[in-house]
Design a protein around this motif. Structure first.
Motif, PDB file in Angstrom:
ATOM      1  N   MET A  26       0.637  -0.978  -0.420  1.00  0.00           N
ATOM      2  CA  MET A  26       0.007  -0.256   0.367  1.00  0.00           C
ATOM      3  C   MET A  26       0.873   1.038   0.079  1.00  0.00           C
ATOM      4  SD  MET A  26      -2.494  -2.020  -0.132  1.00  0.00           S
ATOM      5  CE  MET A  26      -3.883   0.273  -0.633  1.00  0.00           C
ATOM      6  N   PRO A  27       1.914   1.081   1.083  1.00  0.00           N
ATOM      7  CA  PRO A  27       2.697   2.388   0.410  1.00  0.00           C
ATOM      8  C   PRO A  27       3.085   3.161  -0.497  1.00  0.00           C
ATOM      9  CG  PRO A  27       3.215   1.674   2.992  1.00  0.00           C
ATOM     10  CD  PRO A  27       2.412   0.328   1.421  1.00  0.00           C
ATOM     11  N   VAL A  28       3.555   1.884  -1.972  1.00  0.00           N
ATOM     12  CA  VAL A  28       4.374   1.742  -3.165  1.00  0.00           C
ATOM     13  C   VAL A  28       2.753   2.357  -3.088  1.00  0.00           C
ATOM     14  CG1 VAL A  28       5.140   0.535  -4.933  1.00  0.00           C
ATOM     15  CG2 VAL A  28       6.361  -0.194  -3.024  1.00  0.00           C
ATOM     16  N   ILE A  29       1.538   1.648  -3.578  1.00  0.00           N
ATOM     17  CA  ILE A  29       0.607   2.412  -4.009  1.00  0.00           C
ATOM     18  C   ILE A  29       0.600   3.929  -4.176  1.00  0.00           C
ATOM     19  CG2 ILE A  29      -1.724   2.121  -4.652  1.00  0.00           C
ATOM     20  CD1 ILE A  29      -1.388  -1.061  -3.802  1.00  0.00           C
ATOM     21  N   HIS A  30       0.490   4.471  -2.981  1.00  0.00           N
ATOM     22  CA  HIS A  30       0.721   5.597  -2.225  1.00  0.00           C
ATOM     23  C   HIS A  30       1.467   6.839  -2.871  1.00  0.00           C
ATOM     24  CE1 HIS A  30      -2.306   4.840   1.500  1.00  0.00           C
ATOM     25  NE2 HIS A  30      -3.164   3.938   0.131  1.00  0.00           N
ATOM     26  N   LEU A  31       2.426   6.260  -3.695  1.00  0.00           N
ATOM     27  CA  LEU A  31       2.813   6.990  -4.454  1.00  0.00           C
ATOM     28  C   LEU A  31       2.272   7.995  -5.369  1.00  0.00           C
ATOM     29  CD1 LEU A  31       6.421   5.020  -4.085  1.00  0.00           C
ATOM     30  CD2 LEU A  31       5.956   6.901  -2.908  1.00  0.00           C
ATOM     31  N   LEU A  32       1.370   6.906  -5.984  1.00  0.00           N
ATOM     32  CA  LEU A  32       0.417   7.497  -6.904  1.00  0.00           C
ATOM     33  C   LEU A  32      -0.299   8.397  -6.569  1.00  0.00           C
ATOM     34  CD1 LEU A  32      -0.335   3.968  -8.921  1.00  0.00           C
ATOM     35  CD2 LEU A  32       1.139   5.433  -9.376  1.00  0.00           C
ATOM     36  N   ASP A  33      -1.547   9.623  -7.699  1.00  0.00           N
ATOM     37  CA  ASP A  33      -2.739  10.462  -7.156  1.00  0.00           C
ATOM     38  C   ASP A  33      -3.156   8.977  -6.405  1.00  0.00           C
ATOM     39  OD1 ASP A  33      -5.078  10.643  -8.644  1.00  0.00           O
ATOM     40  OD2 ASP A  33      -3.617  12.819  -8.221  1.00  0.00           O
ATOM     41  N   PRO A  34      -4.141   9.581  -5.493  1.00  0.00           N
ATOM     42  CA  PRO A  34      -5.225   9.092  -5.613  1.00  0.00           C
ATOM     43  C   PRO A  34      -5.984   8.423  -6.472  1.00  0.00           C
ATOM     44  CG  PRO A  34      -4.836  10.862  -4.612  1.00  0.00           C
ATOM     45  CD  PRO A  34      -3.846  10.938  -4.941  1.00  0.00           C
ATOM     46  N   GLU A  35      -5.990   8.897  -7.437  1.00  0.00           N
ATOM     47  CA  GLU A  35      -7.854   8.946  -7.801  1.00  0.00           C
ATOM     48  C   GLU A  35      -6.567   7.729  -8.816  1.00  0.00           C
ATOM     49  OE1 GLU A  35     -11.082  10.178 -11.543  1.00  0.00           O
ATOM     50  OE2 GLU A  35      -9.662  11.439  -9.837  1.00  0.00           O
ATOM     51  N   GLN A  36      -5.798   8.226  -9.414  1.00  0.00           N
ATOM     52  CA  GLN A  36      -4.604   6.684 -10.238  1.00  0.00           C
ATOM     53  C   GLN A  36      -4.797   5.682  -9.660  1.00  0.00           C
ATOM     54  OE1 GLN A  36      -3.841   7.293 -13.118  1.00  0.00           O
ATOM     55  NE2 GLN A  36      -5.144   9.075 -13.742  1.00  0.00           N
ATOM     56  N   ALA A  37      -4.174   5.442  -8.054  1.00  0.00           N
ATOM     57  CA  ALA A  37      -4.582   4.353  -7.587  1.00  0.00           C
ATOM     58  C   ALA A  37      -5.713   3.624  -6.734  1.00  0.00           C
ATOM     59  CB  ALA A  37      -3.607   4.896  -5.821  1.00  0.00           C
ATOM     60  N   HIS A  38      -6.979   4.486  -7.001  1.00  0.00           N
ATOM     61  CA  HIS A  38      -8.441   3.903  -7.143  1.00  0.00           C
ATOM     62  C   HIS A  38      -7.967   3.777  -8.173  1.00  0.00           C
ATOM     63  CE1 HIS A  38     -12.825   5.083  -7.075  1.00  0.00           C
ATOM     64  NE2 HIS A  38     -12.289   3.796  -6.962  1.00  0.00           N
ATOM     65  N   LYS A  39      -8.021   3.752  -9.673  1.00  0.00           N
ATOM     66  CA  LYS A  39      -8.648   2.982 -10.923  1.00  0.00           C
ATOM     67  C   LYS A  39      -7.486   1.851 -10.902  1.00  0.00           C
ATOM     68  CE  LYS A  39      -9.362   7.350 -14.104  1.00  0.00           C
ATOM     69  NZ  LYS A  39      -8.421   8.169 -14.734  1.00  0.00           N
ATOM     70  N   LEU A  40      -6.378   1.943 -10.560  1.00  0.00           N
ATOM     71  CA  LEU A  40      -5.797   0.683 -10.730  1.00  0.00           C
ATOM     72  C   LEU A  40      -5.974  -0.399  -9.255  1.00  0.00           C
ATOM     73  CD1 LEU A  40      -2.841  -0.739 -11.007  1.00  0.00           C
ATOM     74  CD2 LEU A  40      -1.538   0.343  -9.014  1.00  0.00           C
TER      75      LEU A  40
ATOM     76  N   ILE B 148      -8.946  -2.117 -11.446  1.00  0.00           N
ATOM     77  CA  ILE B 148      -8.825  -2.206 -12.510  1.00  0.00           C
ATOM     78  C   ILE B 148      -7.817  -4.200 -12.266  1.00  0.00           C
ATOM     79  CG2 ILE B 148      -6.203  -2.886 -14.158  1.00  0.00           C
ATOM     80  CD1 ILE B 148      -6.429   0.010 -15.150  1.00  0.00           C
ATOM     81  N   THR B 149      -7.026  -3.610 -10.747  1.00  0.00           N
ATOM     82  CA  THR B 149      -6.939  -4.690 -10.685  1.00  0.00           C
ATOM     83  C   THR B 149      -7.882  -6.249  -9.573  1.00  0.00           C
ATOM     84  OG1 THR B 149      -6.403  -4.269  -8.733  1.00  0.00           O
ATOM     85  CG2 THR B 149      -4.582  -4.578 -10.020  1.00  0.00           C
TER      86      THR B 149
ATOM     87  N   ILE C  77     -18.356  -3.978   0.637  1.00  0.00           N
ATOM     88  CA  ILE C  77     -17.696  -3.170  -0.433  1.00  0.00           C
ATOM     89  C   ILE C  77     -19.153  -1.701  -0.310  1.00  0.00           C
ATOM     90  CG2 ILE C  77     -17.436  -3.767  -2.447  1.00  0.00           C
ATOM     91  CD1 ILE C  77     -14.857  -1.306  -1.373  1.00  0.00           C
ATOM     92  N   ALA C  78     -18.532  -0.789   0.166  1.00  0.00           N
ATOM     93  CA  ALA C  78     -19.327   0.542  -0.321  1.00  0.00           C
ATOM     94  C   ALA C  78     -19.786   0.946  -1.176  1.00  0.00           C
ATOM     95  CB  ALA C  78     -18.720   1.309   1.141  1.00  0.00           C
ATOM     96  N   ALA C  79     -20.635   2.198  -1.707  1.00  0.00           N
ATOM     97  CA  ALA C  79     -20.841   2.202  -3.292  1.00  0.00           C
ATOM     98  C   ALA C  79     -19.712   3.278  -3.613  1.00  0.00           C
ATOM     99  CB  ALA C  79     -22.142   2.879  -3.026  1.00  0.00           C
ATOM    100  N   GLY C  80     -19.109   3.602  -4.185  1.00  0.00           N
ATOM    101  CA  GLY C  80     -17.898   4.589  -4.098  1.00  0.00           C
ATOM    102  C   GLY C  80     -16.126   3.814  -5.109  1.00  0.00           C
ATOM    103  N   PHE C  81     -16.450   2.934  -4.768  1.00  0.00           N
ATOM    104  CA  PHE C  81     -15.327   2.207  -5.611  1.00  0.00           C
ATOM    105  C   PHE C  81     -15.341   1.800  -6.458  1.00  0.00           C
ATOM    106  CE2 PHE C  81     -12.892  -1.960  -5.830  1.00  0.00           C
ATOM    107  CZ  PHE C  81     -11.603  -1.384  -5.500  1.00  0.00           C
ATOM    108  N   ASP C  82     -16.603   0.637  -6.786  1.00  0.00           N
ATOM    109  CA  ASP C  82     -16.912   0.052  -8.391  1.00  0.00           C
ATOM    110  C   ASP C  82     -17.617   1.005  -8.623  1.00  0.00           C
ATOM    111  OD1 ASP C  82     -16.874  -1.629 -10.197  1.00  0.00           O
ATOM    112  OD2 ASP C  82     -17.648  -3.171  -9.019  1.00  0.00           O
TER     113      ASP C  82
ATOM    114  N   VAL D 100     -16.508  -6.685  -9.922  1.00  0.00           N
ATOM    115  CA  VAL D 100     -17.486  -7.338  -8.667  1.00  0.00           C
ATOM    116  C   VAL D 100     -16.403  -8.691  -9.083  1.00  0.00           C
ATOM    117  CG1 VAL D 100     -19.933  -8.617  -9.263  1.00  0.00           C
ATOM    118  CG2 VAL D 100     -19.381  -6.222 -10.135  1.00  0.00           C
ATOM    119  N   MET D 101     -15.698  -9.487 -10.007  1.00  0.00           N
ATOM    120  CA  MET D 101     -15.183 -10.924  -9.919  1.00  0.00           C
ATOM    121  C   MET D 101     -14.810 -10.783  -8.829  1.00  0.00           C
ATOM    122  SD  MET D 101     -17.072 -12.437 -11.811  1.00  0.00           S
ATOM    123  CE  MET D 101     -17.438 -12.860 -13.295  1.00  0.00           C
ATOM    124  N   GLY D 102     -13.470 -10.124  -8.642  1.00  0.00           N
ATOM    125  CA  GLY D 102     -11.949  -9.363  -7.868  1.00  0.00           C
ATOM    126  C   GLY D 102     -12.781  -8.794  -6.123  1.00  0.00           C
ATOM    127  N   LEU D 103     -14.389  -8.618  -6.403  1.00  0.00           N
ATOM    128  CA  LEU D 103     -14.040  -8.346  -5.013  1.00  0.00           C
ATOM    129  C   LEU D 103     -15.048  -9.147  -4.291  1.00  0.00           C
ATOM    130  CD1 LEU D 103     -16.067  -4.771  -5.548  1.00  0.00           C
ATOM    131  CD2 LEU D 103     -13.996  -4.905  -4.500  1.00  0.00           C
TER     132      LEU D 103
END
Length: 390
Positions: A41-55, A58-59, A91-96, A102-105
């Motif tokens: 998570m610290p590595v992912i947090h090197l990204l802009d928050p919205e880009q991290a959210h998109k990543l 995608i995963t 998972i609350a609304a706002g993430f997906d 859906v599959m990954g969650l």
């Protein structure tokens, strides 16, 4: 001699990198909680928050997230809205927002997934930057503004996901309105007609702080008109069973406003099946992070007690209407406090931003242990115990 030394060092470097990569891969695959929290998570947090959210989306979309090996115990299984949930953590609304993940969650171990908010027509949402990570406060401020691909795209995506799910999972759809719409009620009616046939429950979201005038729909008379229309629409759907209708509320309502809402939803033609408590807050408690004064809705740890107290209050005012509790859930104890306050189910979002997917299994394990320690054979026995004791 020097050449031999350099070769050895180079070989050592490759072996070390390979070993680190292999170790990391194993930890990620196994969903190692500490590894995610302290390294991934610290590595992912090197990204802009919205880009991290998109990543993250995608995963989940391509099922690259760790598959939870934890088997939900029977103590966590519960029946709400006449539906059986393997566990009460969603998972609350706002993430997906657009039904991609859906599959990954499901693989992560969520007992239910809430998609959205979805608007009738596609819209881009507010200008960027529009999401801010408050690491020192374990919180997030967002002003996304219902960025959505629209009803048609999300409907087809959810329809496809339900077809390909290897095991069932409960999916709710959170409905919003278009920013430029002149007829708010019509937007929610369209959402019910679109998603009523494929959703396990529907949410009327009139509590986001990021769409102008949206929260005014929580006012007594406006709410009465809206609920009459959406409940009539739901009742006229040619599906069986009809999807439960839930109302998502803001934490910034006064006690009188909350009482008014409780009065409205007790009326036969306005009677929703449950509440989601609560959305993000525009209040700013004592925060330490750099972005603490950004405009938008605050979520995460600072919302935890606010949410739990509101759950307790609304459970009292409504005589125990089913509630999904959300706000600052990062541990089994957090979830348990909301359940004892009157929540039948619990959602999280911010904690997965800071701890990663393993937080879901951690919460379930801790919650199961707490239930056992207090002598409860099933989670349903603990729902609202603090309400009953008042």
């Amino acid at each position: 001699m020097r050449l031999s030394f350099e070769k050895k060092m180079k070989s050592l470097f490759y072996v070390t990198v390979g070993a680190i990569g292999a170790f990391s891969g194993i930890c990620i695959y196994k969903g190692d909680e500490k590894f995610y929290k302290n390294f991934v998570m610290p590595v992912i947090h090197l990204l802009d928050p919205e880009q991290a959210h998109k990543l993250a989306v995608i995963t989940s979309q391509y099922r690259l997230t760790p598959v939870s090996k934890y088997k939900d115990p029977n103590t966590l299984s519960t029946t709400v809205f006449n539906k059986t949930f393997a566990n009460p953590i969603g998972i609350a609304a706002g993430f997906d927002k657009d039904g991609k993940a859906v599959m990954g969650l499901k693989d992560i171990g969520f007992g239910f997934i809430e998609v959205g908010s979805v608007t009738p027509l596609p819209q881009p949402g507010n200008e960027k930057p529009r999401v801010f990570r408050l690491s020192n406060d374990r919180a997030i401020i967002n002003r996304y503004g219902f960025n959505s691909e629209g009803h048609t795209v999300v409907f087809e995506r959810l329809k496809d996901a339900k077809t390909h799910l290897d095991s069932p999972v409960i999916i709710g759809v959170n409905l919003g309105k278009n920013k430029t719409s002149d007829d708010s009620i019509s937007d929610y009616v369209k959402g019910i007609n679109t998603f009523g046939s494929i959703s396990d429950y529907l949410v009327i979201n009139i509590s986001s702080p990021n769409t102008p005038n949206l929260r005014s729909l929580q006012n007594k008379e406006s709410l009465r008109q809206l609920l009459k229309a959406v409940i009539l629409t739901r009742n006229n759907l040619e599906v069986s069973p009809k999807p439960p209708l839930l109302l998502k509320l803001a934490p910034d309502l006064t006690h009188n406003q909350r009482r008014d809402i409780a009065d409205v939803i007790k009326q036969p033609d306005c009677k929703v099946d449950g509440l989601i408590i609560c959305n993000t807050t525009i209040e700013r408690p004592q925060l330490k992070s750099e972005h603490k004064n950004e405009t938008g809705g605050l979520s995460g740890e600072p919302l935890k007690d606010v949410s739990t107290n509101m759950i307790l209050e609304m459970s009292q005012l409504t005589n125990g209407i089913p509630i999904i509790g959300v706000g600052g859930v990062a541990s089994g104890r957090d979830a348990y406090e909301k359940i004892k306050a009157g929540a039948s189910l619990v959602q999280l979002y911010s904690s997965i931003v800071f701890e990663g997917p393993p937080v879901v299994t951690k919460i379930k394990k801790e919650l199961s242990k707490l239930l056992e320690e207090d002598g409860y054979k099933n989670i349903s026995e603990a729902v609202g115990v603090n309400v009953k004791s008042i």
